[in-house]
Design an enzyme around this catalytic site. Sequence first.
Site, PDB file in Angstrom:
ATOM      1  N   GLU A   1       0.814  -1.273   0.007  1.00 43.05           N
ATOM      2  CA  GLU A   1      -0.117   0.064  -0.017  1.00 43.05           C
ATOM      3  C   GLU A   1       0.921   1.252  -0.082  1.00 43.05           C
ATOM      4  OE1 GLU A   1      -4.467  -0.853   2.014  1.00 43.05           O
ATOM      5  OE2 GLU A   1      -2.587  -0.041   3.390  1.00 43.05           O
ATOM      6  N   CYS A   2       0.725   2.173  -1.045  1.00 42.94           N
ATOM      7  CA  CYS A   2       1.287   3.346  -1.032  1.00 42.94           C
ATOM      8  C   CYS A   2       2.762   3.241  -0.945  1.00 42.94           C
ATOM      9  CB  CYS A   2       0.874   4.229   0.031  1.00 42.94           C
ATOM     10  SG  CYS A   2       1.038   6.201  -0.122  1.00 42.94           S
ATOM     11  N   GLY A   3       3.431   3.628   0.158  1.00 43.80           N
ATOM     12  CA  GLY A   3       4.855   3.259   0.247  1.00 43.80           C
ATOM     13  C   GLY A   3       5.237   1.801   0.028  1.00 43.80           C
TER      14      GLY A   3
ATOM     15  N   TYR B   1       3.820   0.007  -2.147  1.00 44.97           N
ATOM     16  CA  TYR B   1       3.358  -0.063  -3.567  1.00 44.97           C
ATOM     17  C   TYR B   1       4.899   0.545  -4.335  1.00 44.97           C
ATOM     18  CZ  TYR B   1       1.426   1.456  -8.124  1.00 44.97           C
ATOM     19  OH  TYR B   1       1.194   1.513  -9.374  1.00 44.97           O
TER      20      TYR B   1
ATOM     21  N   THR C   1      -0.874  -0.736  -4.582  1.00 43.08           N
ATOM     22  CA  THR C   1      -1.752   0.433  -5.125  1.00 43.08           C
ATOM     23  C   THR C   1      -1.370   1.584  -3.934  1.00 43.08           C
ATOM     24  OG1 THR C   1      -3.804   1.262  -5.406  1.00 43.08           O
ATOM     25  CG2 THR C   1      -3.969  -0.389  -3.989  1.00 43.08           C
TER      26      THR C   1
END
Length: 436
Positions: free
Chosen positions: A327-329, A331, A428
């Site tokens: 997730e985010c970082g 990703y 993502t």
Amino acid sequence: MTRGLIIGAARSGSGKTSVTIGLMRALRRQGLTVAGAKSGPDYIDPGFHAAATGRPGVNLDSWAMAPGLLDSLLSKQVDGADALIVESAMGLFDGVRKEDGRSGAAADLARHYGLPVLLVLDISGQSQTAAAIAHGFATFDPGVKIAAVVLNQVASERHEAQARAAIEASGIPVLGAIYRNPDMALPERHLGLVQASEHAALEAFIERLADTMEKSLNLDAVLRAAGPVSTVSGADGHFLPPPGQRIAIAQDAAFSFVYPHAARHWREVGAELVPFSPLADDAPDASCDACWLPGGYPELHAGQLAAAANFKAGLVSFAETRPVHGECGGYMVLGKALEDAEGVTHEMSGLLSHVTSFARRKINLGYREARLLSDCPLGKAGETVRGHEFHYSRLTEPGSDEPLADLADAMGNARGHSGGRRGRVTGTYFHAIARG
């Protein structure tokens, strides 16, 4: 019965967090068991709440969480507590403009649970005008009770007297005044406050905040202003499913954004979380059946992550047979490369084909609803998940992987494909909060 209050304000930066943390600790000093909560999507403040109260924090997000999930989380949070302190995100009424009580604003919680609001007013640059602001809050929504006001950023006794008299003349009690004090400031970085786990001398800082609240506020009056917390317990089906039975979860200064309610639910249904540190060049435990790379600050540690050969090789090996989600970082680290703030490009794991940059920053912020395009650790194909995005980095090369989800914003406006999927690897920028 637990009694509760919402700490609200007109905007971010009004001093809500400092007042909340100091008040939590001050009440705990009185022998009360205090539970904390944060409205809206925020990974950082619940950590400070936990440090101040000695109990886990939680998020209560009326947009991302269905009413049954809110009821379940609130019931668990106040179990055994004498007092509940809920910190509002942004301004008290700030959220998505919706009429169904699912705006994401703290006002939804105040209205639904009958929680009175203690309004923190930053009166720097004003005096009697503060009364007009307080009056506006008190009359804006009949379903939201403004119980009292706390004055913040007070310059002098005369400044306090003018603002206090004007507000009290309008019928709203003033329960304290906090004078300007630079020692109350919390350190910040680009995604908000520096996390509690990184704050030097955290305990001493919380104690100073509590000292200030004891000196500045009428704590007995604050407790009298609180209202009874009525909760409904029971199971709720909107929790995120655990991605595995034994979950290898990255946990260090680069990977730390895990919502407390999600991790607690995973444990409650029997999953085991096995932490490892990519910054220490640890690989995910080979005995686990899923790997989760949370968000955090990989952009601040890109060189160290690029040099973590054992971590990257272990992650690649793990992904050959078991699911890996970022997730985010997380990703960003699953991608081919990450460009840091100085414009230096660092090689990442390469499990997905995108490239991200923190040098070419652009804020991306808001609620998101994701419709999953295939089975993944977040759920089954066709299911919807609610959450948010908050990042300054951007995709500079989107890569060639299959998209993971279709995104819409809080109002239902399409935002296109999001994330990537290759084999058992998914990721993502979207942070998942709960099933839709």
